[in-house]
Enzyme design. Structure first.
Site, mmCIF file in Angstrom:
data_model
loop_
_atom_site.group_PDB
_atom_site.id
_atom_site.type_symbol
_atom_site.label_atom_id
_atom_site.label_comp_id
_atom_site.label_asym_id
_atom_site.label_seq_id
_atom_site.Cartn_x
_atom_site.Cartn_y
_atom_site.Cartn_z
ATOM 1 N N TYR A 143 0.821 -1.210 0.000
ATOM 2 C CA TYR A 143 0.000 0.000 0.000
ATOM 3 C C TYR A 143 0.856 1.262 0.000
ATOM 4 O O TYR A 143 0.367 2.351 -0.263
ATOM 5 C CB TYR A 143 -0.959 0.022 1.198
ATOM 6 C CG TYR A 143 -2.086 -0.997 1.112
ATOM 7 C CD1 TYR A 143 -2.094 -1.972 0.128
ATOM 8 C CD2 TYR A 143 -3.140 -0.967 2.008
ATOM 9 C CE1 TYR A 143 -3.107 -2.911 0.055
ATOM 10 C CE2 TYR A 143 -4.164 -1.908 1.945
ATOM 11 C CZ TYR A 143 -4.148 -2.873 0.967
ATOM 12 O OH TYR A 143 -5.160 -3.796 0.900
ATOM 13 N N LYS A 193 2.901 -15.426 3.180
ATOM 14 C CA LYS A 193 2.829 -16.260 1.972
ATOM 15 C C LYS A 193 4.264 -16.624 1.620
ATOM 16 O O LYS A 193 4.788 -16.297 0.549
ATOM 17 C CB LYS A 193 2.120 -15.473 0.849
ATOM 18 C CG LYS A 193 1.831 -16.278 -0.407
ATOM 19 C CD LYS A 193 0.722 -17.299 -0.255
ATOM 20 C CE LYS A 193 0.568 -18.118 -1.514
ATOM 21 N NZ LYS A 193 -0.400 -19.240 -1.356
ATOM 22 N N ASP A 225 -3.630 -18.015 2.636
ATOM 23 C CA ASP A 225 -4.817 -18.672 2.059
ATOM 24 C C ASP A 225 -5.424 -19.649 3.073
ATOM 25 O O ASP A 225 -6.651 -19.720 3.240
ATOM 26 C CB ASP A 225 -4.499 -19.359 0.721
ATOM 27 C CG ASP A 225 -3.187 -20.129 0.720
ATOM 28 O OD1 ASP A 225 -2.422 -20.052 1.711
ATOM 29 O OD2 ASP A 225 -2.906 -20.822 -0.278
ATOM 30 N N ASP A 249 -5.587 -6.188 5.805
ATOM 31 C CA ASP A 249 -6.760 -5.472 5.306
ATOM 32 C C ASP A 249 -7.853 -6.483 4.961
ATOM 33 O O ASP A 249 -9.011 -6.367 5.373
ATOM 34 C CB ASP A 249 -6.353 -4.648 4.073
ATOM 35 C CG ASP A 249 -7.470 -3.781 3.541
ATOM 36 O OD1 ASP A 249 -8.417 -3.488 4.302
ATOM 37 O OD2 ASP A 249 -7.405 -3.392 2.357
ATOM 38 N N ASP A 253 -11.405 -7.800 7.472
ATOM 39 C CA ASP A 253 -12.811 -7.741 7.038
ATOM 40 C C ASP A 253 -13.473 -9.102 7.214
ATOM 41 O O ASP A 253 -14.612 -9.220 7.665
ATOM 42 C CB ASP A 253 -12.928 -7.320 5.565
ATOM 43 C CG ASP A 253 -13.067 -5.813 5.398
ATOM 44 O OD1 ASP A 253 -12.556 -5.078 6.266
ATOM 45 O OD2 ASP A 253 -13.678 -5.380 4.397
HETATM 46 C C1 IPM Z 1 -9.190 -0.175 5.939
HETATM 47 C C2 IPM Z 1 -9.601 0.362 4.595
HETATM 48 C C3 IPM Z 1 -8.455 1.178 4.038
HETATM 49 C C4 IPM Z 1 -7.248 0.264 3.956
HETATM 50 C C5 IPM Z 1 -8.713 1.827 2.678
HETATM 51 C C6 IPM Z 1 -9.982 2.628 2.671
HETATM 52 C C7 IPM Z 1 -7.544 2.654 2.230
HETATM 53 O O1 IPM Z 1 -9.970 -0.679 3.763
HETATM 54 O O2 IPM Z 1 -8.915 0.637 6.834
HETATM 55 O O3 IPM Z 1 -9.142 -1.387 6.103
HETATM 56 O O4 IPM Z 1 -7.102 -0.482 3.009
HETATM 57 O O5 IPM Z 1 -6.449 0.284 4.871
HETATM 58 MG MG MG Z 2 -10.083 -2.540 4.712
#
Ligand code: IPM
Ligand code: MG
Length: 358
Positions: A143, A193, A225, A249, A253
């Site tokens: 990133y 990985k 994975d 990231d 989620d």
């Molecule tokens: C998060 C979000 C951010 C990231 C994006 C919006 C840049 O997805 O905080 O997880 O990838 O870090």
């Molecule tokens: Mg995110």
């Protein structure tokens, strides 16, 4: 004590959920004898609308003059990936993390007792409980690596994103993970990985070195994975999960989803000094913005993390968490966590109920 808190209300539902959180923080202040001073900081799509850029000059400096930063949410379709970088809210988010040196992102994913039936996994799996802490490296990796896009003679356009990690970056996030494991169930799962990536092989070597320094902490390597699979198969096996930026990231989620509602999960991003930044895991939900429908709990629980980690006020943090659990146990639900037939309340009412429970 008086604490100075920078508020980045942001876009979409951001302002509403921050409003409710400020009420809760003030209630805690009243009860425990602290005062708070708030400094509004313009950042995100709203900043683009107001001044043309999502990360106005001076944003980091204003935040650095505060004891902690509370962020609602930034982003929205109006400032999409077709817009120049300086207008996009995501650019601001990455920039503030870098400028404040927030390399450690803590994303706890736990089933809250009153909502264990919200877990989408099999009942036997949910019954084992889920209580993990994702520790995501936040200021390195792909990133933040060099990006490029160029024309090739025969294959059309080509684009690259560079993933780089130094031993220093890996070691400092690894240490955080082992230290947090010592406060929890003494287990670290390091996700990489290493069967493909050179950065992962360096990551793994550094983690192994650290693991030897923490013999009281159980350590394992998990391929990314496989980790994605284990998170839905048996998330109860994880205590602290540490991983690089992009894997974290994605996996955070996934981990949040298995607890039943992304609307409940807080996060903290910290570096070696003050201020740390606290924000819900969820986004700005533009579809329900301004309608008093958003769930403020993730932001309120982020404030609890702020009390715990930035102000070292554990009793105050506990009071907020207990107030949230009581609201849920009493059956109060925002739309995102309500089952058919349950009474739904709005953002403001949820904030009030939690304040009453403090
Ligand atoms: C998060 C979000 C951010 C990231 C994006 C919006 C840049 O997805 O905080 O997880 O990838 O870090
Ligand atoms: Mg995110």
């Amino acid at each position: 004590m008086n604490y100075k808190i920078a508020l980045i209300r942001g876009d979409g539902i951001g302002p509403e959920i921050v409003n409710e959180t400020v009420k809760v923080i003030d209630k805690v202040g009243e009860k425990f004898g602290h005062t708070f001073e708030y400094v509004d900081v313009l950042m995100g799509g709203c900043a683009t609308d107001a001044v043309g850029v999502s990360y106005p000059a001076g944003t980091a400096e204003t935040c650095k003059a505060c004891d902690a930063v509370l962020l609602g949410a930034v982003g929205g379709p109006r400032w999409g990936s077709d817009k120049p970088a300086e207008q996009r809210p995501e650019t601001a988010l990455l920039a503030i993390r870098k400028d404040l040196g927030l390399y450690a992102n803590l994303r706890p994913a736990a089933l809250r007792p009153a909502l264990s039936d919200a877990c989408p996994l099999k009942k036997e799996t949910a019954e084992k409980g889920i209580d993990l802490l994702m520790v995501r490296e936040l200021t390195g990796g792909i990133y933040f690596g060099k990006r490029d896009k160029y024309q090739t003679p025969d294959r059309g356009m080509e684009a690259t994103d560079l993933m780089a990690y130094s031993e220093m970056e890996i070691e400092r996030i690894g240490r955080r993970a082992f230290e947090f494991a010592r406060l929890r169930r003494h287990k670290v799962s390091s996700v990489d990985k290493a069967n493909v990536l050179e950065t992962s092989r360096l990551w793994r070597a550094v983690m192994h070195r650290l693991a030897a320094e923490y013999p009281d902490v159980q350590y394992e390597d998990v391929l990314v994975d496989n980790c994605a699979m284990q998170l839905v198969r048996d998330p109860g096996q994880f205590d602290v999960v540490v991983t690089e930026n992009m894997f974290g990231d994605i996996l955070s989620d996934e981990a949040s989803m298995v607890t039943g509602s992304i609307g409940l999960l807080p996060s903290a991003s910290m570096g070696d000094g003050a201020p740390a930044l606290y924000e819900p895991i969820h986004g700005s939900a533009p579809d329900i913005a301004g309608q008093d429908k958003a769930n403020p709990i993730a932001t309120i629980l982020s404030a609890a993390m702020m009390f715990r980690y930035s102000f070292h006020l554990a009793a105050e943090a506990d009071a907020i968490e207990a107030a949230v659990d009581k609201a849920l146990a009493d059956g109060w639900r925002t739309a995102d966590i309500a089952k058919p037939g349950e009474t739904v309340i709005g953002t403001r009412r949820m904030g009030e109920v939690i304040c009453e429970n403090i």
